[in-house]
Design an enzyme around this catalytic site. Structure first.
Site, PDB file in Angstrom:
ATOM      1  N   HIS A  67       0.820  -1.203   0.000  1.00  0.00           N
ATOM      2  CA  HIS A  67       0.000   0.000   0.000  1.00  0.00           C
ATOM      3  C   HIS A  67       0.856   1.256   0.000  1.00  0.00           C
ATOM      4  O   HIS A  67       2.008   1.247   0.421  1.00  0.00           O
ATOM      5  CB  HIS A  67      -0.971   0.016   1.185  1.00  0.00           C
ATOM      6  CG  HIS A  67      -0.378  -0.411   2.494  1.00  0.00           C
ATOM      7  ND1 HIS A  67      -0.289  -1.740   2.861  1.00  0.00           N
ATOM      8  CD2 HIS A  67       0.143   0.282   3.514  1.00  0.00           C
ATOM      9  CE1 HIS A  67       0.265  -1.830   4.063  1.00  0.00           C
ATOM     10  NE2 HIS A  67       0.542  -0.609   4.476  1.00  0.00           N
ATOM     11  N   CYS A 181       0.538  -0.093  13.352  1.00  0.00           N
ATOM     12  CA  CYS A 181       1.629  -0.147  12.375  1.00  0.00           C
ATOM     13  C   CYS A 181       1.885   1.273  11.874  1.00  0.00           C
ATOM     14  O   CYS A 181       1.058   2.163  12.068  1.00  0.00           O
ATOM     15  CB  CYS A 181       1.298  -1.091  11.225  1.00  0.00           C
ATOM     16  SG  CYS A 181      -0.057  -0.554  10.159  1.00  0.00           S
TER      17      CYS A 181
END
Length: 641
Positions: A67, A181
């Site tokens: 991503h 994250c």
């Protein structure tokens, strides 16, 4: 918003056959571009690869979710690939990837799409769902499967409460968890889902707080924390930790929450976790990225880098101000007409130069105390900061220099850890005074005694011996002497060897031997310059952070701030130091061979106007830099992306 609102048919490939991870990413990016949601393909591609450098997005079980979130994304989007034969992707479980979803997220305040993308991440934890996607015979069937699963799965992990609570599950223990994250898009929620599924399979109660890009969800309450038997912090980003003081806490990487959820739950149920202690006045946030689970070498490296990163601003700011002071004096006075006493005061002759030199010297004087203080703080938290500062100051004012400050930092940190163990059984009223009274008084006293009577004598003797040896070489071959003093500048980059060579060079100025100082300074300029050039020529040999900070070393090297090379040398000394030493030695030899002389004891490129045979001196610097960079490219191993 539904998942299929982000997944365009033209961005789906059911027969992709990439041969490598790079080819897989490039193919997925090309599919994303087809959807018209990317403004700048190059910028988006860069962001996807940068994210991959942080940690692999191959989460295991044949799935990858790369991503990128940046301004190059016009609208949130998805691209999907089914890779029948699989492709190596550096996945957490080492298995090839057969199903890949690429995420594109814009930098906008409206983060509604993050919930949708996070929901997809959770869906991909369902093996039945992913197998159906791999078996889809058409794009239409693929979209239908996604839509059906989307309709069945409402909400996100960590938003609807906790894993189903029953009397039996409560009896097996109450576990809390926090997942986070760096990007907060996928891994945060997948780790939460993994922990919840593992807890459910063992009949254990769990509640997970997710800290994603959209903010913290399902935040743990003080009552829940007080009742918890164990807390799992699976995070690679900042997590508020002070609230867990006195509780059993397991700290690990967010990827462990995905791939090792079962083991983490078993550890938590067994109570196999250390008790977390938040020191009074300590930082309320901790970057939890496997702290406590890494190797001893990695811990030492992290502690060292904490000191170096805080030290560098003082080195850069102070060093460049000093260099500018030398430049001003170099342009304002006739060096040949100065007496030996005036040359010794070079850099403070004109009023403006004197002011800049005074400020620069003051900033530079903080270098070693800050280095030692923040190494100590990384080990023993804030109570160790003052103890480390004192040890670093003693090293700075004494003879042990850089190596003494390094020793002081580690000694101070572990000294406070020892004091904490000694004082932990004190009455509560006295224990509260420990961080503000007992640690500083006893810690500083013991630190001072160790530095004065244990560290300073041997390292001071080493410095004195090196200076004596160099002085005795004065009559030998000039080229050999240039090789030695320039090479010494790169041996420890601020330590005894470096300082011994520098002191010898400055002492030679007073004796009228200006060629030695020229070799010394060029030897100190080469290491940062060689590293900067290597980060540009051999990108695959350096980490993302090193490539970003590498070019700054050109400025530091040209300003004669050798310490800019320390972070690179500390991370890979067996390859970086030999390369820099050879480059510096070559530059020193050429400087001597060309008859270059320097009357200023500092300044780097700013005092090149007062160097005799300045063009040849520049050529010597370039030659040493190129050789050092090429050796780095040959010796260093490729960095695993």
């Amino acid at each position: 918003m539904k998942i299929i609102d982000l997944l365009a048919p033209e961005s789906i490939s059911l027969d992709a056959a990439p041969k490598s991870k790079k080819e897989a990413l490039d193919t997925a990016i090309a599919l994303m571009v087809k959807s018209g949601k990317i403004r700048d393909k190059e910028a988006y591609t860069k962001q996807v690869y940068l994210r991959e450098e942080e940690s692999t997005t191959g989460i295991g079980e044949g799935i990858a979710i790369p991503h990128g979130k940046c301004d190059a994304v016009a609208k949130p989007g998805l691209a999907a690939m089914v890779i029948k034969d699989g492709v190596e992707f550096d996945s957490l479980d080492g298995e090839p990837v057969t199903l890949l979803f690429l995420i594109a997220a814009p930098n906008t305040k409206d983060n509604i799409h993050l919930d949708v993308l996070s929901k997809l991440s959770v869906l991909l934890m369902d093996e039945t769902f992913t197998q159906r996607l791999r078996s889809a015979s058409s794009v239409e069937e693929f979209l239908k499967l996604v839509d059906e699963a989307d309709r069945e799965k409402n909400g996100l992990p960590g938003t609807e409460g906790a894993v189903e609570s029953t009397p039996e599950s409560k009896n097996k223990g109450m576990i809390l968890a926090v997942t986070s994250c760096p990007t907060g898009i996928a891994h945060t929620y997948m780790a939460a889902e993994g922990l919840e599924k593992a807890a459910k399979s063992k009949g254990c109660f769990i509640k997970v707080e997710t800290r994603g890009s959209g903010g913290a969800k399902n935040v743990l309450t003080q009552e829940e924390i007080a009742s918890a038997d164990c807390i799992i912090v699976a995070a690679d980003a900042q997590v508020p930790m002070e609230r867990f003081n006195g509780k059993k806490v397991i700290e690990c990487q967010v990827s462990d929450g995905i791939s090792k959820a079962d083991q983490l739950i078993e550890r938590a149920m067994a109570g196999d976790a250390p008790v977390y202690k938040a020191e009074s006045g300590s930082s309320s946030e901790s970057a939890s990225s496997g702290k406590g689970s890494g190797s001893a070498g990695h811990k030492v490296y992290t502690q060292l880098m904490n000191g170096v990163s805080h030290m560098l601003p003082f080195v850069v700011g102070g060093g460049i101000l000093i260099a500018i002071a030398f430049l001003i004096d170099g342009l304002s006075v006739d060096m040949a007409s100065l007496s030996d006493e005036m040359r010794a005061n070079f850099g403070t002759i004109t009023p403006l130069a004197a002011v800049l030199k005074q400020i620069g010297d003051l900033a530079f004087s903080f270098m070693l105390p800050v280095l030692a203080g923040f190494i100590a703080m990384a080990i023993g938290d804030r109570p160790a900061l003052a103890v480390g500062f004192v040890g670093g100051m003693i090293a700075s004012q004494g003879k042990s220099g850089f190596l003494g400050a390094l020793a002081a930092g580690f000694i101070a940190g572990y000294l406070v850890v020892l004091l904490r163990k000694v004082f932990e059984k004190l009455p509560q009223a006295i224990e509260k005074l420990a961080p503000v009274l007992l640690y500083p008084v006893i810690g500083i006293l013991v630190m001072g005694l160790i530095m004065l009577y244990v560290i300073e004598p041997p390292i001071g003797f080493l410095n004195t011996s090196l200076n004596t040896a160099l002085t005795n070489m004065g009559g030998s071959s000039k080229i050999l002497l240039g090789i030695i003093v320039a090479g010494m500048m790169a041996v420890d980059m601020g330590g005894p060897f470096n300082k011994a060579a520098y002191v010898f060079g400055t002492a030679s100025i007073a004796a009228g031997n200006y060629d030695i100082m020229a070799a010394v300074m060029i030897g100190g300029m080469v290491p940062p310059c060689a590293i900067a050039l290597a980060t540009l020529l051999f990108k695959n040999k350096f980490t993302k952070e090193q490539r970003e900070s590498g070019p700054t070393n050109f400025i530091m090297g040209l300003a004669f701030i050798t310490e800019g090379a320390i972070p690179f040398a500390a991370s890979d000394p067996l390859r970086v130091l030999p390369s820099c030493i050879v480059g510096s030695a070559l530059a020193g030899a050429l400087s001597m061979a060309f008859g270059c002389t320097l009357m200023a004891p500092h300044g780097g490129i700013f005092v090149f106007p007062v160097v005799e045979h300045g063009l040849m001196y520049l050529a010597s610097l370039i030659a040493g830099t190129i050789v050092g960079a090429l050796l780095l490219g040959i010796l260093k191993k490729k960095v695993s992306e």
